[in-house]
Structure formats: C-alpha cells, structure tokens
Write a protein that holds these residues in place. Structure first.
Motif, mmCIF file in Angstrom:
data_model
loop_
_atom_site.group_PDB
_atom_site.id
_atom_site.type_symbol
_atom_site.label_atom_id
_atom_site.label_comp_id
_atom_site.label_asym_id
_atom_site.label_seq_id
_atom_site.Cartn_x
_atom_site.Cartn_y
_atom_site.Cartn_z
ATOM 1 N N GLU A 55 0.823 -1.205 0.000
ATOM 2 C CA GLU A 55 0.000 0.000 0.000
ATOM 3 C C GLU A 55 0.864 1.266 0.000
ATOM 4 O O GLU A 55 0.610 2.207 -0.768
ATOM 5 N N GLU A 56 1.902 1.291 0.845
ATOM 6 C CA GLU A 56 2.781 2.459 0.902
ATOM 7 C C GLU A 56 3.531 2.660 -0.409
ATOM 8 O O GLU A 56 3.679 3.787 -0.895
ATOM 9 N N HIS A 57 3.977 1.569 -1.012
ATOM 10 C CA HIS A 57 4.673 1.651 -2.301
ATOM 11 C C HIS A 57 3.748 2.222 -3.376
ATOM 12 O O HIS A 57 4.154 3.076 -4.169
ATOM 13 N N MET A 58 2.508 1.760 -3.399
ATOM 14 C CA MET A 58 1.575 2.224 -4.415
ATOM 15 C C MET A 58 1.246 3.707 -4.229
ATOM 16 O O MET A 58 1.108 4.437 -5.210
ATOM 17 N N ARG A 59 1.141 4.160 -2.985
ATOM 18 C CA ARG A 59 0.882 5.591 -2.740
ATOM 19 C C ARG A 59 2.028 6.447 -3.275
ATOM 20 O O ARG A 59 1.810 7.481 -3.909
ATOM 21 N N ARG A 60 3.272 6.010 -3.019
ATOM 22 C CA ARG A 60 4.425 6.766 -3.519
ATOM 23 C C ARG A 60 4.471 6.753 -5.048
ATOM 24 O O ARG A 60 4.761 7.770 -5.679
ATOM 25 N N LEU A 61 4.163 5.608 -5.642
ATOM 26 C CA LEU A 61 4.159 5.502 -7.106
ATOM 27 C C LEU A 61 3.102 6.414 -7.713
ATOM 28 O O LEU A 61 3.351 7.123 -8.692
ATOM 29 N N GLU A 62 1.920 6.437 -7.119
ATOM 30 C CA GLU A 62 0.850 7.315 -7.605
ATOM 31 C C GLU A 62 1.230 8.789 -7.447
ATOM 32 O O GLU A 62 0.963 9.596 -8.340
ATOM 33 N N PHE A 63 1.856 9.145 -6.333
ATOM 34 C CA PHE A 63 2.293 10.527 -6.127
ATOM 35 C C PHE A 63 3.308 10.928 -7.189
ATOM 36 O O PHE A 63 3.202 12.001 -7.799
ATOM 37 N N SER A 64 4.301 10.071 -7.432
ATOM 38 C CA SER A 64 5.326 10.380 -8.436
ATOM 39 C C SER A 64 4.721 10.499 -9.825
ATOM 40 O O SER A 64 5.084 11.390 -10.596
ATOM 41 N N SER A 65 3.794 9.616 -10.155
ATOM 42 C CA SER A 65 3.135 9.668 -11.464
ATOM 43 C C SER A 65 2.343 10.958 -11.622
ATOM 44 O O SER A 65 2.384 11.595 -12.677
ATOM 45 N N ALA A 66 1.637 11.350 -10.581
ATOM 46 C CA ALA A 66 0.858 12.592 -10.631
ATOM 47 C C ALA A 66 1.777 13.803 -10.744
ATOM 48 O O ALA A 66 1.484 14.753 -11.480
ATOM 49 N N PHE A 67 2.909 13.776 -10.058
ATOM 50 C CA PHE A 67 3.864 14.878 -10.112
ATOM 51 C C PHE A 67 4.366 15.098 -11.534
ATOM 52 O O PHE A 67 4.506 16.226 -11.998
ATOM 53 N N TYR A 68 4.627 14.001 -12.254
ATOM 54 C CA TYR A 68 5.078 14.076 -13.644
ATOM 55 C C TYR A 68 3.921 14.200 -14.630
ATOM 56 O O TYR A 68 4.139 14.273 -15.822
ATOM 57 N N ALA A 69 2.696 14.182 -14.111
ATOM 58 C CA ALA A 69 1.481 14.237 -14.946
ATOM 59 C C ALA A 69 1.449 13.079 -15.940
ATOM 60 O O ALA A 69 1.059 13.232 -17.091
ATOM 61 N N LEU A 70 1.874 11.895 -15.471
ATOM 62 C CA LEU A 70 1.841 10.701 -16.313
ATOM 63 C C LEU A 70 0.467 10.044 -16.234
ATOM 64 O O LEU A 70 -0.187 10.070 -15.191
ATOM 65 N N GLN A 71 0.064 9.442 -17.315
ATOM 66 C CA GLN A 71 -1.212 8.736 -17.356
ATOM 67 C C GLN A 71 -1.107 7.461 -16.528
ATOM 68 O O GLN A 71 -0.149 6.705 -16.657
ATOM 69 N N ARG A 72 -2.096 7.222 -15.673
ATOM 70 C CA ARG A 72 -2.116 6.007 -14.867
ATOM 71 C C ARG A 72 -2.532 4.851 -15.747
ATOM 72 O O ARG A 72 -3.531 4.928 -16.457
ATOM 73 N N THR A 73 -1.785 3.749 -15.705
ATOM 74 C CA THR A 73 -2.042 2.634 -16.609
ATOM 75 C C THR A 73 -2.792 1.476 -15.975
ATOM 76 O O THR A 73 -3.148 0.541 -16.655
ATOM 77 N N SER A 74 -3.002 1.526 -14.667
ATOM 78 C CA SER A 74 -3.684 0.398 -14.040
ATOM 79 C C SER A 74 -4.562 0.875 -12.887
ATOM 80 O O SER A 74 -4.397 1.962 -12.366
ATOM 81 N N ASP A 75 -5.484 0.024 -12.498
ATOM 82 C CA ASP A 75 -6.432 0.326 -11.435
ATOM 83 C C ASP A 75 -5.809 -0.031 -10.091
ATOM 84 O O ASP A 75 -5.355 -1.158 -9.890
ATOM 85 N N ARG A 76 -5.792 0.915 -9.164
ATOM 86 C CA ARG A 76 -5.158 0.694 -7.864
ATOM 87 C C ARG A 76 -5.777 -0.481 -7.110
ATOM 88 O O ARG A 76 -5.106 -1.140 -6.324
ATOM 89 N N ARG A 77 -7.060 -0.749 -7.334
ATOM 90 C CA ARG A 77 -7.700 -1.850 -6.604
ATOM 91 C C ARG A 77 -7.008 -3.178 -6.854
ATOM 92 O O ARG A 77 -7.054 -4.075 -6.020
ATOM 93 N N VAL A 78 -6.328 -3.308 -7.990
ATOM 94 C CA VAL A 78 -5.609 -4.543 -8.296
ATOM 95 C C VAL A 78 -4.528 -4.789 -7.266
ATOM 96 O O VAL A 78 -4.229 -5.922 -6.919
#
Length: 90
Positions: A55-78
């Motif tokens: 969970e902590e890893h995914m939060r950091r990954l999502e934050f970094s992706s949002a910072f770079y304005a990258l498109q999210r490629t997968s659903d976090r629920r997975v």
C-alpha cells in the motif's frame, strides 16, 4: 547480479528478453519515468509471494506519477491485496 525473468511493460508482465522500449518514447529520450521498488518473499509451502508494504509503495508511485502528470495505466484496486499469488512456474 541476476537477470530478472519478467518485466512490467505497458501494464503487462512480459519475459525480460522481450521487454523493449521504442527509441522515440519520452522515457528513452528524456529519462521521463517513475520507479518504486517492492520487496517480496516467496512462501514455498503456500506457493505465494508476500509483498512488503504494498500500500505504501503504491501511494508513492501514484504521487510520483501525478507529479510528472503521467497517465495512470492500471487500477489501484488490483494492488490492494496484502499478498499476491504468483505462479512459480512462470
């Protein structure tokens, strides 16, 4: 260092030797990417991979992706499971 058997590429798991990136991709040309490493432990008796603090890893990954304005490629629920079953034969 050993070479991994698999890589994640465009939201899919592919064999390491078949993971290729086009030379015109932004990640290749400009080094635009985000990275988050996971630690996992294989439980032989249950044939499961136990991932550490997913969970902590995914939060950091999502934050970094949002910072770079990258498109999210997968659903976090997975990724919200506390352990992921991985077929050891792959």
């Amino acid at each position: 260092m050993t070479t991994p058997k698999f890589a994640s590429l465009n939201g899919e798991i592919v064999e390491w030797d078949k993971a290729q990136v086009h030379v015109a991709s932004a990640g290749f040309k400009f080094g635009t990417a985000v990275f988050e490493g996971l630690r996992g432990y294989w439980n032989q008796s249950n044939e499961e991979m136990y991932l550490f603090r997913m969970e902590e890893h995914m939060r950091r990954l999502e934050f970094s992706s949002a910072f770079y304005a990258l498109q999210r490629t997968s659903d976090r629920r997975v990724y919200n499971s506390t352990n992921c079953r991985i077929n050891q034969s792959k």
